[in-house]
Design a protein around this motif. Structure first.
Motif, PDB file in Angstrom:
ATOM      1  N   THR A 288      64.651 134.322 -25.392  1.00 44.42           N
ATOM      2  CA  THR A 288      64.907 133.040 -24.737  1.00 44.42           C
ATOM      3  C   THR A 288      66.415 132.868 -24.615  1.00 44.42           C
ATOM      4  O   THR A 288      67.168 133.250 -25.515  1.00 44.42           O
TER       5      THR A 288
ATOM      6  N   ARG B  91      56.325 126.084 -22.215  1.00 44.92           N
ATOM      7  CA  ARG B  91      55.821 127.131 -21.316  1.00 44.92           C
ATOM      8  C   ARG B  91      54.948 128.138 -22.052  1.00 44.92           C
ATOM      9  O   ARG B  91      54.763 129.264 -21.605  1.00 44.92           O
TER      10      ARG B  91
ATOM     11  N   THR C 143      62.126 135.540 -21.332  1.00 41.14           N
ATOM     12  CA  THR C 143      61.987 136.878 -20.763  1.00 41.14           C
ATOM     13  C   THR C 143      60.967 137.655 -21.582  1.00 41.14           C
ATOM     14  O   THR C 143      61.035 137.695 -22.802  1.00 41.14           O
TER      15      THR C 143
ATOM     16  N   GLU D 131      62.333 123.542 -25.534  1.00 37.71           N
ATOM     17  CA  GLU D 131      61.699 123.565 -24.210  1.00 37.71           C
ATOM     18  C   GLU D 131      60.891 124.844 -23.980  1.00 37.71           C
ATOM     19  O   GLU D 131      60.008 124.878 -23.132  1.00 37.71           O
TER      20      GLU D 131
ATOM     21  N   ALA E 120      62.226 125.453 -18.742  1.00 33.11           N
ATOM     22  CA  ALA E 120      62.424 124.006 -18.660  1.00 33.11           C
ATOM     23  C   ALA E 120      61.343 123.348 -17.840  1.00 33.11           C
ATOM     24  O   ALA E 120      60.623 123.929 -17.125  1.00 33.11           O
TER      25      ALA E 120
ATOM     26  N   ASP F 240      60.787 130.369 -16.189  1.00 31.04           N
ATOM     27  CA  ASP F 240      61.605 129.182 -16.464  1.00 31.04           C
ATOM     28  C   ASP F 240      61.100 128.552 -17.755  1.00 31.04           C
ATOM     29  O   ASP F 240      59.892 128.430 -17.965  1.00 31.04           O
TER      30      ASP F 240
ATOM     31  N   GLY G 156      67.499 128.380 -20.613  1.00 29.83           N
ATOM     32  CA  GLY G 156      66.364 127.874 -19.846  1.00 29.83           C
ATOM     33  C   GLY G 156      65.404 128.927 -19.350  1.00 29.83           C
ATOM     34  O   GLY G 156      64.631 128.690 -18.424  1.00 29.83           O
ATOM     35  N   ARG G 157      65.422 130.106 -19.975  1.00 30.95           N
ATOM     36  CA  ARG G 157      64.557 131.211 -19.549  1.00 30.95           C
ATOM     37  C   ARG G 157      63.792 131.803 -20.725  1.00 30.95           C
ATOM     38  O   ARG G 157      64.288 131.821 -21.844  1.00 30.95           O
TER      39      ARG G 157
ATOM     40  N   ARG H  93      59.637 133.715 -12.419  1.00 29.51           N
ATOM     41  CA  ARG H  93      60.750 133.469 -11.499  1.00 29.51           C
ATOM     42  C   ARG H  93      61.205 134.806 -10.926  1.00 29.51           C
ATOM     43  O   ARG H  93      61.585 134.917  -9.776  1.00 29.51           O
TER      44      ARG H  93
END
Length: 138
Positions: A77, A48, A83, A44, A138, A136, A80-81, A117
Motif C-alpha cells: 500500500t 477496498r 498493489t 482507507e 481511497a 485505488d 492511495g493505492r 486502475r
C-alpha cells in the motif's frame, strides 16, 4: 479505554510464498485481509478489502492452476493505492476471454481488469511472469 497513538505507515509491504494447491487462493484471501486491516496499513486500504480479495483470489488461482510450482504473492500500500503482485513460473500469459453465457469459468482476468486502475503482466528473467494489479485505496 485509550485510543492508540500508533499511526499507520504511509507505505507497507508483505510477501508470501504459496504452494501449488487449490487452497492457496483461500489462504491468500485470509492473508490479504490480515494485511489490509492491520495497524501498519493506511485505514482507507481496508475500505477496498472486498475488491482486493477478489483480485488476489483470481490471480493466485490462475498462478496455481496454470503455473509450475509455488507462487509468490506480494501486497503493498502507498499513496492511495493497493498493489497486488503474483509471480509464478508458468510459461503462458494470462488471457482475457469472452466466455459463453453458460460457462462456469473464464471471467477472472476480465473481473481483475475491471477492478484495477492498472493491470500489467511482465515476463520474469529466467522464465515465468508477474501479474500486477493496482487498485485505488481511497
Amino acid at each position: 479505554m485509550r485510543a492508540s497513538t500508533r499511526r499507520a505507515r504511509r507505505t507497507a509491504r508483505v510477501e508470501y510464498t504459496l504452494p501449488r494447491k487449490a487452497a492457496s487462493a483461500r489462504w491468500a484471501r485470509q492473508l490479504t485481509t490480515g494485511f489490509l486491516i492491520g495497524s501498519r496499513t493506511p485505514p482507507e486500504a481496508a475500505g477496498r478489502l472486498d475488491e482486493a480479495q477478489l483480485v488476489v483470489s483470481e490471480l493466485v488461482t490462475n498462478a496455481t492452476r496454470y503455473g509450475r510450482g509455488r507462487c509468490r504473492l506480494r501486497l503493498s500500500t502507498s499513496a492511495g493505492r493497493i498493489t497486488v503482485e503474483v509471480r509464478d513460473d508458468g510459461v503462458g500469459m494470462p488471457v482475457m476471454r469472452r466466455p459463453g453465457l453458460e460457462s462456469e469459468s473464464g471471467r477472472g482476468m476480465t473481473l481483475v481488469h475491471g477492478l484495477a486502475r492498472r493491470l500489467n503482466v511482465s515476463a520474469a528473467p529466467g522464465g515465468g511472469k508477474t501479474v500486477r494489479a493496482v487498485l485505488d485505496a481511497a
